[in-house]
Design an enzyme around this catalytic site. Structure first.
Site, PDB file in Angstrom:
ATOM      1  CB  THR A   1       0.838  -3.896   6.054  1.00 25.05           C
ATOM      2  OG1 THR A   1      -0.445  -3.821   5.676  1.00 25.05           O
ATOM      3  CG2 THR A   1       1.402  -2.624   6.181  1.00 25.05           C
ATOM      4  CG  ASP A   2      -2.179  -7.757   3.538  1.00 27.85           C
ATOM      5  OD1 ASP A   2      -2.594  -6.922   4.205  1.00 27.85           O
ATOM      6  OD2 ASP A   2      -2.753  -7.568   2.231  1.00 27.85           O
TER       7      ASP A   2
ATOM      8  CB  SER B   1       2.846  -8.229   0.657  1.00 28.50           C
ATOM      9  OG  SER B   1       1.864  -7.972   1.917  1.00 28.50           O
TER      10      SER B   1
ATOM     11  CB  THR C   1      -0.849  -0.034   1.305  1.00 31.48           C
ATOM     12  OG1 THR C   1      -1.769  -1.094   1.065  1.00 31.48           O
ATOM     13  CG2 THR C   1      -1.795   1.224   1.461  1.00 31.48           C
TER      14      THR C   1
END
Ligand code: ASP
Length: 320
Positions: A85-86, A52, A11
């Site tokens: 961030t995932d 990700s 993101t």
């Protein structure tokens, strides 16, 4: 001498696109680094530009190879990786576990895209570079820096689907903070390095729930899975009807690691009933020692790949 910034998407690199019907990764390394170059000498490079959730184990290994090479470069004083961030906690933990040396390795990302009001990507990237440039970060292992907090790769996890304060270390809290120009690191966890020989892909993660049957476990054993991480109940318990299936898995040489489905805490207990910790230990199960399920999976993939013939996986697991 410079900080190397390796961009991988997420993101932090996204903008909304009407054509795509949502945010997609478009920002390249030059745009991401625009906010930095006046303050720090940085070299930026793009490895991939992906969400990700699209990463494969090959992507993960490519990031690891590039970071290890950058760490070995005498001109590089620290490495920053921008990442979705995932799955950033898994990449961070792999780097922590397998990239030797004391140079700072700092991962960051963003929860809002560059087209959202309140995009925090530049602030997070600047904070990450500040940490990577700070002598206190040497020897601290891989770090995740978002929202002005500095977290150890081993303990950090994504706790909230949308919040900018999503990254937390539920068991022990952050290692420190970034306050303006200042980097404050209060403590550093002991770092354990494992020999890198790649990732064993045949490792799976199962989450236990009340009344769950063993068919998924049996399926994994039947298809030749080499390692199974189970997010077990509480501090490491399974229903008693799981014991025969686990015994069969162990008899077939499958390594079984017991983690917890609780967001925080180590596995250990003193219960005397079947399925409790001691019955799992008797079957030769290994224990995740505070790693969450997804990080225990990464560790098991590393340990299984690095264990040569005649090497005891349990010993390797416990050493790291
Ligand atoms: N979907 C994004 C990712 O690549 C989420 C993020 O970066 O925060 O993981």
């Amino acid at each position: 001498m410079h900080i190397a910034v390796l961009t991988t998407g997420g993101t932090i690199a996204m903008r909304h696109s009407a054509d795509a019907g949502g945010a997609i990764p478009v920002l390249g390394p030059a745009e991401l680094a625009a906010a930095l170059t006046v303050r720090f000498p940085v070299h930026t490079e793009e490895l991939v530009n992906l969400p990700s959730s699209h990463f494969t184990l090959d992507t993960l290994c490519a990031i690891r190879e590039r970071v290890a090479a950058l760490v070995d470069d005498p001109a590089v004083t620290g490495v920053v990786i921008t990442h979705g961030t995932d799955t950033v906690e898994e990449t961070a933990y792999l780097l922590d576990l397998t990239v030797p040396g004391d140079k700072p390795i700092v991962l960051t990302g963003a929860m809002r895209t560059a087209s959202d009001p309140g995009y925090e990507g530049y602030a997070n990237l600047l904070a990450a570079v500040r940490v990577a440039a700070d002598p206190q970060a040497w020897g601290a292992g891989a770090l995740v820096v978002l929202n002005d907090e500095i977290h150890a790769a081993r303990y950090v996890t994504k706790m909230h689907t949308l919040s900018t304060s999503t990254f937390q270390s539920p068991a022990w809290g952050p290692l420190g903070r970034v306050e303006g120009d200042a980097v404050l690191i209060e403590r550093r966890p002991e770092r354990r390095i494992c020999t890198w020989r790649g990732l064993e892909p045949r490792v799976t993660l199962l989450k236990l729930c009340l009344g769950m049957e063993t068919d998924l476990l049996e399926y994994e054993v039947a298809r030749g899975t080499r390692g199974i991480v189970i997010e077990a109940l509480g501090s490491g318990r399974v229903p008693p009807w799981w014991l025969p299936a686990l015994e069969k898995a162990r008899a077939e040489g499958v390594e079984v690691v017991i983690a917890s489905r609780c967001p925080s805490g180590r596995v250990w207990d003193d219960y005397g009933y079947p399925g409790a910790y001691h019955t799992l230990a008797e079957l030769g199960c290994l224990f995740a020692d505070g790693l969450n399920g997804q990080k225990a999976r990464i560790k098991l993939m590393v340990v299984l790949a690095s264990a040569g013939p005649g090497m005891d996986v349990a010993t390797l697991w416990k050493q790291t």
